[in-house]
Design a protein around this motif. Structure first.
Motif, PDB file in Angstrom:
ATOM      1  N   ASN A  89     100.098  16.002  -4.368  1.00  0.00           N
ATOM      2  CA  ASN A  89     100.799  16.683  -3.269  1.00  0.00           C
ATOM      3  C   ASN A  89     101.244  18.076  -3.697  1.00  0.00           C
ATOM      4  OD1 ASN A  89     101.706  16.953  -0.680  1.00  0.00           O
ATOM      5  ND2 ASN A  89     103.692  15.957  -1.074  1.00  0.00           N
ATOM      6  N   SER A  90     100.338  18.751  -4.388  1.00  0.00           N
ATOM      7  CA  SER A  90     100.655  20.092  -4.865  1.00  0.00           C
ATOM      8  C   SER A  90     100.250  21.122  -3.835  1.00  0.00           C
ATOM      9  CB  SER A  90      99.913  20.347  -6.180  1.00  0.00           C
ATOM     10  OG  SER A  90      98.514  20.243  -5.983  1.00  0.00           O
ATOM     11  N   SER A  91     100.576  22.378  -4.129  1.00  0.00           N
ATOM     12  CA  SER A  91     100.231  23.456  -3.207  1.00  0.00           C
ATOM     13  C   SER A  91      98.719  23.608  -3.132  1.00  0.00           C
ATOM     14  CB  SER A  91     100.858  24.772  -3.686  1.00  0.00           C
ATOM     15  OG  SER A  91     102.275  24.668  -3.663  1.00  0.00           O
ATOM     16  N   PRO A  92      98.199  23.979  -1.977  1.00  0.00           N
ATOM     17  CA  PRO A  92      96.749  24.104  -1.829  1.00  0.00           C
ATOM     18  C   PRO A  92      96.205  25.303  -2.601  1.00  0.00           C
ATOM     19  CG  PRO A  92      97.839  24.820   0.166  1.00  0.00           C
ATOM     20  CD  PRO A  92      98.915  24.239  -0.700  1.00  0.00           C
ATOM     21  N   ARG A  93      94.918  25.225  -2.815  1.00  0.00           N
ATOM     22  CA  ARG A  93      94.199  26.293  -3.508  1.00  0.00           C
ATOM     23  C   ARG A  93      93.239  26.921  -2.506  1.00  0.00           C
ATOM     24  NH1 ARG A  93      90.093  25.376  -8.650  1.00  0.00           N
ATOM     25  NH2 ARG A  93      89.345  27.528  -8.819  1.00  0.00           N
ATOM     26  N   LEU A  94      93.190  28.232  -2.453  1.00  0.00           N
ATOM     27  CA  LEU A  94      92.364  28.948  -1.503  1.00  0.00           C
ATOM     28  C   LEU A  94      91.083  29.417  -2.182  1.00  0.00           C
ATOM     29  CD1 LEU A  94      92.275  29.928   1.431  1.00  0.00           C
ATOM     30  CD2 LEU A  94      93.141  32.132   0.645  1.00  0.00           C
ATOM     31  N   LEU A  95      89.967  29.119  -1.563  1.00  0.00           N
ATOM     32  CA  LEU A  95      88.655  29.464  -2.106  1.00  0.00           C
ATOM     33  C   LEU A  95      87.946  30.364  -1.102  1.00  0.00           C
ATOM     34  CD1 LEU A  95      86.503  28.967  -4.319  1.00  0.00           C
ATOM     35  CD2 LEU A  95      85.672  27.063  -2.940  1.00  0.00           C
ATOM     36  N   GLU A  96      87.520  31.570  -1.580  1.00  0.00           N
ATOM     37  CA  GLU A  96      86.805  32.512  -0.727  1.00  0.00           C
ATOM     38  C   GLU A  96      85.334  32.496  -1.084  1.00  0.00           C
ATOM     39  OE1 GLU A  96      88.814  36.153  -1.545  1.00  0.00           O
ATOM     40  OE2 GLU A  96      90.190  35.917   0.145  1.00  0.00           O
ATOM     41  N   GLY A  97      84.515  32.696  -0.057  1.00  0.00           N
ATOM     42  CA  GLY A  97      83.073  32.679  -0.300  1.00  0.00           C
ATOM     43  C   GLY A  97      82.332  33.494   0.719  1.00  0.00           C
ATOM     44  N   GLN A  98      81.057  33.714   0.422  1.00  0.00           N
ATOM     45  CA  GLN A  98      80.174  34.461   1.307  1.00  0.00           C
ATOM     46  C   GLN A  98      78.882  33.670   1.487  1.00  0.00           C
ATOM     47  OE1 GLN A  98      79.713  38.211  -0.747  1.00  0.00           O
ATOM     48  NE2 GLN A  98      81.148  39.247   0.630  1.00  0.00           N
ATOM     49  N   ILE A  99      78.342  33.806   2.673  1.00  0.00           N
ATOM     50  CA  ILE A  99      77.040  33.211   2.968  1.00  0.00           C
ATOM     51  C   ILE A  99      76.123  34.350   3.373  1.00  0.00           C
ATOM     52  CG2 ILE A  99      75.744  31.682   4.492  1.00  0.00           C
ATOM     53  CD1 ILE A  99      78.209  29.965   4.730  1.00  0.00           C
ATOM     54  N   GLU A 100      75.097  34.559   2.559  1.00  0.00           N
ATOM     55  CA  GLU A 100      74.125  35.588   2.892  1.00  0.00           C
ATOM     56  C   GLU A 100      73.168  35.014   3.935  1.00  0.00           C
ATOM     57  OE1 GLU A 100      70.631  38.371   0.909  1.00  0.00           O
ATOM     58  OE2 GLU A 100      71.901  37.140  -0.386  1.00  0.00           O
ATOM     59  N   VAL A 101      73.170  35.654   5.100  1.00  0.00           N
ATOM     60  CA  VAL A 101      72.319  35.209   6.206  1.00  0.00           C
ATOM     61  C   VAL A 101      70.963  35.877   6.049  1.00  0.00           C
ATOM     62  CG1 VAL A 101      72.070  35.045   8.701  1.00  0.00           C
ATOM     63  CG2 VAL A 101      74.352  34.956   7.666  1.00  0.00           C
ATOM     64  N   LEU A 102      69.977  35.078   5.777  1.00  0.00           N
ATOM     65  CA  LEU A 102      68.629  35.581   5.548  1.00  0.00           C
ATOM     66  C   LEU A 102      67.901  35.722   6.880  1.00  0.00           C
ATOM     67  CD1 LEU A 102      67.680  33.357   2.470  1.00  0.00           C
ATOM     68  CD2 LEU A 102      68.700  35.642   2.482  1.00  0.00           C
ATOM     69  N   ASP A 350     112.257  16.048   1.163  1.00  0.00           N
ATOM     70  CA  ASP A 350     111.987  15.575  -0.205  1.00  0.00           C
ATOM     71  C   ASP A 350     110.714  16.185  -0.791  1.00  0.00           C
ATOM     72  OD1 ASP A 350     110.441  12.338   0.588  1.00  0.00           O
ATOM     73  OD2 ASP A 350     110.250  14.328   1.509  1.00  0.00           O
ATOM     74  N   VAL A 351     110.211  17.283  -0.215  1.00  0.00           N
ATOM     75  CA  VAL A 351     109.023  17.908  -0.796  1.00  0.00           C
ATOM     76  C   VAL A 351     109.403  18.560  -2.128  1.00  0.00           C
ATOM     77  CG1 VAL A 351     107.977  18.299   1.459  1.00  0.00           C
ATOM     78  CG2 VAL A 351     109.416  20.063   0.462  1.00  0.00           C
ATOM     79  N   PRO A 352     108.461  18.643  -3.077  1.00  0.00           N
ATOM     80  CA  PRO A 352     108.781  19.273  -4.368  1.00  0.00           C
ATOM     81  C   PRO A 352     108.884  20.792  -4.243  1.00  0.00           C
ATOM     82  CG  PRO A 352     106.494  18.592  -4.295  1.00  0.00           C
ATOM     83  CD  PRO A 352     107.124  18.045  -3.053  1.00  0.00           C
ATOM     84  N   VAL A 353     109.476  21.419  -5.268  1.00  0.00           N
ATOM     85  CA  VAL A 353     109.589  22.880  -5.306  1.00  0.00           C
ATOM     86  C   VAL A 353     108.179  23.474  -5.393  1.00  0.00           C
ATOM     87  CG1 VAL A 353     110.581  24.823  -6.593  1.00  0.00           C
ATOM     88  CG2 VAL A 353     111.872  22.692  -6.371  1.00  0.00           C
ATOM     89  N   GLU A 354     108.049  24.700  -4.818  1.00  0.00           N
ATOM     90  CA  GLU A 354     106.785  25.439  -4.770  1.00  0.00           C
ATOM     91  C   GLU A 354     105.744  24.754  -3.861  1.00  0.00           C
ATOM     92  OE1 GLU A 354     106.921  27.598  -9.155  1.00  0.00           O
ATOM     93  OE2 GLU A 354     105.334  26.187  -8.691  1.00  0.00           O
ATOM     94  N   THR A 355     106.251  24.015  -2.905  1.00  0.00           N
ATOM     95  CA  THR A 355     105.352  23.465  -1.892  1.00  0.00           C
ATOM     96  C   THR A 355     105.034  24.547  -0.869  1.00  0.00           C
ATOM     97  OG1 THR A 355     106.209  21.228  -2.143  1.00  0.00           O
ATOM     98  CG2 THR A 355     105.104  21.741  -0.056  1.00  0.00           C
ATOM     99  N   ALA A 356     103.742  24.752  -0.602  1.00  0.00           N
ATOM    100  CA  ALA A 356     103.320  25.763   0.369  1.00  0.00           C
ATOM    101  C   ALA A 356     103.536  25.230   1.768  1.00  0.00           C
ATOM    102  CB  ALA A 356     101.852  26.117   0.159  1.00  0.00           C
ATOM    103  N   VAL A 357     104.196  26.034   2.588  1.00  0.00           N
ATOM    104  CA  VAL A 357     104.436  25.647   3.977  1.00  0.00           C
ATOM    105  C   VAL A 357     103.591  26.480   4.931  1.00  0.00           C
ATOM    106  CG1 VAL A 357     106.740  24.820   3.493  1.00  0.00           C
ATOM    107  CG2 VAL A 357     106.417  27.212   4.153  1.00  0.00           C
ATOM    108  N   ALA A 358     102.975  27.567   4.429  1.00  0.00           N
ATOM    109  CA  ALA A 358     102.165  28.409   5.314  1.00  0.00           C
ATOM    110  C   ALA A 358     101.253  29.274   4.454  1.00  0.00           C
ATOM    111  CB  ALA A 358     103.035  29.285   6.207  1.00  0.00           C
ATOM    112  N   LEU A 359     100.158  29.746   5.089  1.00  0.00           N
ATOM    113  CA  LEU A 359      99.265  30.719   4.487  1.00  0.00           C
ATOM    114  C   LEU A 359      99.449  32.025   5.253  1.00  0.00           C
ATOM    115  CD1 LEU A 359      96.943  31.423   2.524  1.00  0.00           C
ATOM    116  CD2 LEU A 359      95.352  30.752   4.344  1.00  0.00           C
ATOM    117  N   VAL A 360      99.826  33.073   4.542  1.00  0.00           N
ATOM    118  CA  VAL A 360     100.098  34.371   5.149  1.00  0.00           C
ATOM    119  C   VAL A 360      98.959  35.304   4.779  1.00  0.00           C
ATOM    120  CG1 VAL A 360     101.705  36.305   5.344  1.00  0.00           C
ATOM    121  CG2 VAL A 360     102.586  33.983   5.023  1.00  0.00           C
TER     122      VAL A 360
END
Length: 1000
Positions: A89-102, A350-360
């Protein structure tokens, strides 16, 4: 880690692009993958991180990111995926990517117009080249324009050719002049030019290339620069000058006048910029926004105005310069398991510290310093921003909004977080956005019932809202988490039958219960607290419905109809009834009884079988009706009634009986009656019913000449043949009437027809009918059996007379008269012959010439064998000779009892009668005692009776009971007196017709 995938455009839905777990080593267990950016073109499997295409197809040529790419530049579709660890139940991880449209070959190259026009001077040198307008293909790379092909007719095949030149990565088709052109001979040519791309499979299109032969214009315009470049600030006003292109032409006159036009320019270029066709000045004509387009690339063509215009092209590149005209944009959205609704995020205390509540996400559409953004959380709140990705640019950054300290619901229930973003422009622009965070109380205790299972008994036919029982539960929490709400969970069949007070737990019945419909109800009672999320506890309740005697016995049918055969023995079952009672126990114990029966029927209570105590005779009574009564054992008892009808089915136990005609009647038929005419009708009845009463008629005897025919269905008797002389006399038809039962029964009728011109002697005809009634049925009585024999004797007589006439006419006449008189006086009939042939044959005169004829008595023949049908024999023995009065004749009825056996041919027996009528006895009354009186009865041969002056009867004396002599004084004193009995004139045929006496 930067994730990059390649995928061809226009892939079908649910095509796998890549797997984040398997391709880049991201976890595939206990994590939640969520697509943050990339919709609607992409979707992500929440468990495996597999990226798929969606129903929205990815079209490379339609993507906004790929609209203004230079040739050879790749097209990228960006996406973002958040990864949340569900176990820690940790903070989420953000993954960025690209799709090359052929690019795929999904666009066909096309010319600007279906008809291309090209003007060539008539004195053009062989080998001269003329550019052909290019074809456009929205695809790029190998899928772009690959080749051109020119097709010419016979008249132009040797004059023109095609050459393709490479010009700035473009294939430029050029027309080659291969022969001398003479405008006066041919002023225009139509050719077909085909363009094809390099895709697999390739796409192609064609256009009409129309060549016009003109006078020579041998100098083409020439631009001062091969490439013009300029910068244009966004938001420039309309009419603002961008740059001016300049081309020169060394020709003179109209051949040196230049016309400028856009060449291979996009719709956006033509919408934003204006080109002066005379001066080459390019100005602004639409709103310039760098955020929409940052560079404009196009070509300008200069074409002279000669008869054979020549042209030149130059490339123009306009770069849009950014202005700080866009404030930073702040986007706040949910992340992972935390969802937002109406600008509010709910998070448990009761959420732990450093819990993400939003993505800005903070971005600025400007570029350079104008797009460098700084973002902070304003105010004193236990939240802060942490950069979510290291790969973001200065103009686009992502942050996690996360907690910094533990949350306490009792201290602060809600926070309003304000986020401020400021860019680095001059002057700087800023923006703010806010998020409400609601701290939720934790509810960790479920309600508990005092009893997990409760069973009660409740009587049926209750009143609505009657109290059934009360349940209670408790909750260890406090506040709203300890407030309970009761509810019922029932199956669909009992929904709405019971209700529970949500506060007190009282269970009441809403409907009137019917044990016959349902005996037991089971459902769950749910106690839910008012916490969030709510916790629930359940208990089972069973309600047994007690029976009351509220149902009448019920017969399965509203009425019973049974069918039985007649003649069935007593105490035979005639039917069975079924009765039910929806109640239970003693209330359902049923007793059956018979009402309105007079003891004809009884019923077995155990089986419901109805027994008859009588034997049925349908002809006496065909239907029985009574009622059955059913009484249950309740207190008070309830009863029901049902009607029962017993239909007695017919058996073929009655033979048909003849109603018309009577056996002793007859019908007179004239000899000239036409064939096919109905002469009589047999009527019969059968007291049975149905097929047992359906009758058929047939002639079984007495029709040797097949003179008559009867209808098998109606009983109509018709004359079938023409009546001949031999048919004259009495006919007796034996008609059998059969029913169609199995086995069949029948009755027999005797139908008499008398064929003659008149009815002269009814008494004698009645005697003949009486004889017919005593004649066995297997002996035919039909017509005149002596007719043929008398014809032969007449022929012999005529021959003798003819011989005598040959000797002497006079003597023969005298002798013939005396001979005929003597022969007629001596002729008589012999009795004792068989009835079928010579019953009435005349006696032969004795050779000695004695005055009294002697009759040889013959023995009576043996009676005929009885008929096969005993009923006919019985009928024959019981017949009485009845001459009945009908509507025509008023003759009295004469009873002639006959005591001799049937079949006797004796004449005396045939005419025997106890009638008071005297026998005819003639005695000589004239002085000449040698002459005899003669009596001649003029009847058909088979019915002829001739009396003589003998004192003896013409029949056998042993069968005669009476002998009468006529009054001698009745006759005249003539020497010869003849009494001739002749039938009266032809009259309609009726029973009781009389004979007339004629004296000669």
């Amino acid at each position: 880690t930067r994730v990059v995938y390649k995928v061809p455009e226009e892939q079908p839905p649910n095509t796998l692009i890549g797997s984040l777990a398997s391709d880049y080593g991201f976890p595939d267990v206990g994590h939640l993958y969520k697509l943050e950016v990339g919709a609607p073109y992409l979707r992500v499997d929440g468990k495996t991180g597999d990226i798929y295409t969606t129903e929205t197809s990815i079209d490379r040529e339609s993507l906004r990111e790929c609209q203004h790419l230079l040739p050879g530049e790749p097209c990228f579709l960006e996406f973002e995926v958040s990864i949340t660890d569900l176990i820690l139940n940790s903070s989420p991880r953000l993954l960025e990517g690209q799709i090359e449209v052929l690019d795929i070959n999904d666009n066909t190259p096309n010319f600007a117009s279906p008809v291309l026009t090209l003007a060539i001077p008539e004195n053009t040198n062989i080998g001269a080249l003329f550019p052909i307008p290019l074809a456009m293909d929205r695809d790029s790379g190998p899928n772009g324009v690959a080749s051109y092909e020119l097709t010419a007719g016979p008249e132009a095949q040797e004059l023109f050719g095609l050459q393709v030149a490479e010009d700035q990565d473009e294939k430029q088709p050029q027309l080659i002049v291969m022969g001398n052109l003479d405008r006066e001979q041919w002023d225009s040519y139509d050719l077909t030019i085909k363009v094809q791309d390099g895709g697999n499979p390739p796409r192609a299109s064609s256009a009409l290339l129309r060549i016009t032969i003109l006078d020579m214009n041998d100098n083409a315009p020439k631009f001062e620069k091969a490439l013009y470049e300029a910068e244009l600030s966004e938001n420039s006003p309309v009419g603002h000058s961008v740059l001016q292109v300049k081309a020169n032409d060394s020709d003179q006159g109209a051949n040196a006048e230049i016309d400028y036009s856009f060449h291979q320019a996009s719709d956006m270029v033509r919408r934003l910029l204006r080109l002066d066709r005379a001066t080459g000045l390019i100005t602004v004509q639409g709103p310039i926004d760098r955020e929409d387009v940052n560079i404009l690339k196009f070509s300008v063509m200069a074409k002279d105005k000669g008869a054979n215009p020549k042209s030149a092209r130059t490339q123009v590149v306009v770069t849009i310069k950014d202005m700080n005209d866009n404030a930073p944009s702040i986007e706040i959205r949910g992340i992972g398991l935390v969802t937002h609704q109406d600008g509010m995020a709910n998070i448990s205390e009761d959420v732990p510290v450093e819990t993400a509540v939003a993505l800005v996400q903070v971005s600025d559409r400007d570029e350079g310093e104008n797009a460098v953004v700084t973002c902070v959380v304003a105010g004193d709140v236990p939240f802060q921003l942490r950069q979510a990705s290291e790969t973001g640019s200065d103009s686009k950054k992502k942050y996690f909004l996360q907690t910094t300290t533990p949350l306490d619901y009792e201290s602060v229930k809600e926070y309003t977080i304000e986020i401020v973003a400021v860019d680095s422009g001059n002057p700087p622009l800023s923006s703010t956005n806010s998020l409400k965070v609601q701290v939720m109380d934790v509810n960790d205790n479920a309600p508990v019932f005092s009893q997990s299972f409760t069973e009660v008994a409740f009587p049926e036919n209750n009143e609505p809202d009657d109290l059934v029982m009360e349940v209670s539960a408790s909750d260890a929490d406090s506040g709203s988490n300890a407030k309970l709400v009761y509810s019922l969970v029932t199956d669909p069949s009992s929904k709405g039958s019971f209700t529970i007070d949500p506060d007190s737990g009282e269970i009441r019945v809403k409907a009137v219960l019917d044990r016959e419909q349902r005996e037991r109800y089971e459902f769950l009672v749910v106690a839910a607290d008012k916490g969030s999320p709510s916790l629930k506890g359940t208990a089972s309740v069973a309600i047994n419905v007690m029976d009351r005697n509220d149902n009448d016995p019920k017969f399965m049918l509203s009425g019973y109809n049974f069918s039985v055969m007649e003649n069935m023995p007593p105490l035979s079952p005639v039917g069975m009834v079924t009765v039910i009672d929806a109640d239970k126990g003693e209330n359902a114990r049923i007793q059956l009884s018979v009402e309105q029966d007079n003891g004809d029927f009884v019923i077995q209570n155990g089986t419901g079988t109805i027994l008859s105590s009588i034997s049925f005779d349908r002809e006496q009574q065909s239907t029985y009706t009574f009622r059955l009564k059913a009484v249950d054992g309740g207190d008070p008892p309830r009863s029901a009634y049902v009607g029962v009808t017993i239909n007695v089915l017919d058996e073929n136990d009655n033979a048909p009986f003849i109603t018309s005609p009577s056996n002793a009647t007859y019908k007179h038929i004239l000899p000239h009656t036409s064939p096919g005419q109905q002469v009589s009708k047999v009527k019969a009845e059968d007291i049975d019913s149905g097929v047992n009463a359906e009758l058929t008629y047939s002639i079984t005897g007495g029709n040797p000449f097949e003179l008559f025919q009867i209808s098998p269905h109606s009983g109509d008797i018709t004359l079938e043949k023409e009546i001949l002389r031999k048919h004259h006399g009495l006919h007796r038809l034996v008609v059998r009437v059969n029913d169609k039962g199995k086995p069949s029964r029948h009755g027999t009728a005797l139908v008499h027809f008398y064929v003659n011109e008149t009815l002269a002697n009814r008494t004698l005809l009645d005697t003949l009918v009486g004889h017919s009634l005593d004649t066995p049925l297997d002996i035919d009585i039909a017509g005149d059996p002596e007719y043929e024999r008398s014809k032969q004797r007449s022929n012999i007589l005529f021959g003798v007379i003819a011989g005598i006439v040959a000797v002497t006419l006079v003597i023969v006449l005298v002798v013939l008269v005396r001979y005929c008189r003597q022969r007629e006086a001596k002729s008589g009939y012999q009795a004792g012959k068989k009835e079928t042939k010579d019953l009435y044959a005349p006696k032969q005169a004795s050779k000695s010439g004695k005055s009294k004829s002697k009759v040889k008595k013959s023995k009576s023949p043996k009676p005929p064998k009885p008929t096969e049908d005993e009923e006919e024999t019985g009928l024959q023995k019981s017949l009485k000779f009845n001459l009945m009065n009908d509507s025509v004749s008023d003759s009295p009825r004469i009873h002639l009892p006959l005591n001799y056996p049937p079949g006797s041919p004796d004449l005396g027996r045939h005419y025997r009668s106890n009638s008071p009528l005297p026998s005819i006895q003639l005695q000589p009354q004239s002085p000449s005692a040698s002459k005899k009186h003669q009596v001649v009865q003029d009847l058909p041969a088979t019915n002829t009776f001739v009396g003589t002056g003998d004192n003896n009867s013409t029949g056998s004396e042993q069968y005669s009971d009476y002998s009468y002599r006529t009054n001698p004084q009745k006759y005249t004193n003539k020497q010869v007196g003849e009494l001739i009995l002749r039938p009266a004139a032809a009259t309609p045929l009726h029973r009781g017709a009389i004979w007339t006496e004629v004296w000669e």
